[in-house]
Design an enzyme around this catalytic site. Structure first.
Site, PDB file in Angstrom:
ATOM      1  CB  CYS A   1      -0.921  -0.024   1.225  1.00  8.72           C
ATOM      2  SG  CYS A   1      -1.789   1.522   1.537  1.00  8.72           S
TER       3      CYS A   1
ATOM      4  CB  CYS B   1       0.307   2.020   4.074  1.00  9.14           C
ATOM      5  SG  CYS B   1      -1.374   1.384   3.876  1.00  9.14           S
TER       6      CYS B   1
END
Length: 322
Positions: free
Chosen positions: A79, A82
């Site tokens: 991700c 993230c």
């Protein structure tokens, strides 16, 4: 991914006077018990951020939340947002100096936690305060907005639940290693099942759980794990768009509705899954109705009997059946 509305209205709603007082009382009791057992002292800076998994969630999040707000960062290695948000949250945890602690949950390794919190995309940030789960925001967000959210969280935790955080001291002991619990007769098989789940080998997980239940039919962990593994196995590799289209075009097709309900649940839409199957029970009869009812009971096992959504759905199902 755009962040959701970052207001704390959910916290305020949850902290209605009666619920807040009950949670505050429980938190005070838990803190008193920890103090009597030598807990609740100062913590080292390294204790402000921790990786948390399903096995340690009750201890590291639920129990911890009785003394300090726990912010949960749902993330994954792949991700990209993230990689920006997680370091920011870690820096803020250090800066807030014990007014909250950060629990990092890798969704690839902890899919059940992701489902239980209804996470539909990552990064996603929740908080747990005195055992109460609160959604904060989803997606990347400006630091100023995140600070505002955290300030509101800390304020609510202190005013509504009496949580003032933990004392951070450089010389405090590092977080203790938790000893492994004694091995039970089925722990090896259950551990192998969990590893298979994490690896996406759902067929092996199903087999491992079934082998435990063959020897111990009342094993609660194996029952829950089997229901979860079978659900994930059913949705593995399916064309979600095709399944949903078929269900939309054929509301009386019980098999189409069952398949769509599985996707609903895996996607975190618990009430949608239950509602779809209850309505299908109402529409059908005979063996078709029984097949739908049995699948609904299986999904109850996945979510857990203590979940209020399961209780509500059981009541609705009874009204349809009787």
């Amino acid at each position: 991914m755009q962040p959701r509305n970052m207001s704390m209205s959910g916290v305020v709603d949850l902290a209605a006077v009666k619920a807040a007082q009950e949670a505050k009382t429980k938190a005070e009791q838990a803190r008193a018990q920890a103090a009597s057992q030598g807990g609740g002292g100062a913590v080292a800076p390294s204790a402000l951020v921790a990786d948390v998994d399903e096995a340690g969630f009750e201890r590291d999040v639920l129990q911890r939340s009785t003394e300090v707000p726990v912010v949960i960062d749902f993330w994954a290695e792949w991700c990209e947002p993230c990689k920006q948000l997680s370091p920011l949250l870690e820096r803020l945890a250090a800066e807030y100096n014990g007014r909250f602690v950060l629990a990092k949950v890798d969704v690839d390794a902890n899919q059940m936690l992701m489902q239980q919190f209804g996470v539909q995309g990552i990064p996603a940030v929740f908080a747990v305060v005195a055992g109460q789960a609160l959604p904060l925001f989803q997606g990347a967000a400006p630091e100023a907005q995140i600070r505002q959210t955290l300030d509101q969280l800390v304020q609510v935790a202190e005013e509504r639940f009496g949580l003032t955080g933990v004392t951070v001291t450089e010389g405090a002991p590092e977080p203790a290693e938790h000893p492994e619990p004694p091995q039970g007769p089925h722990d090896a098989a259950l551990g192998a099942a969990v590893q298979a789940l994490d690896a996406g080998d759902y067929a092996s997980a199903v087999g491992a759980y079934q082998s435990v239940l063959a020897e111990d039919p009342a094993n609660t962990e194996a029952k829950l794990g089997l229901a979860q593994a079978e659900l994930l196995q059913r949705v593995q590799g399916v064309d979600a768009q095709q399944v949903r289209q078929k269900a939309a075009e054929n509301p009386a097709d019980h098999e189409a509705q069952i398949a769509a309900a599985d996707l609903d649940l895996v996607g975190g839409h618990v009430e949608d899954a239950f509602g779809r199957l209850i309505e299908t029970v109402r529409r059908t009869a005979g063996e078709d109705r029984n097949a739908v009812r049995l699948r609904l009971l299986e999904l109850f096992e996945v979510v857990g009997a203590d979940d209020p959504r399961v209780s509500a759905a059981r009541t609705a199902l009874a009204r349809v059946l009787f």
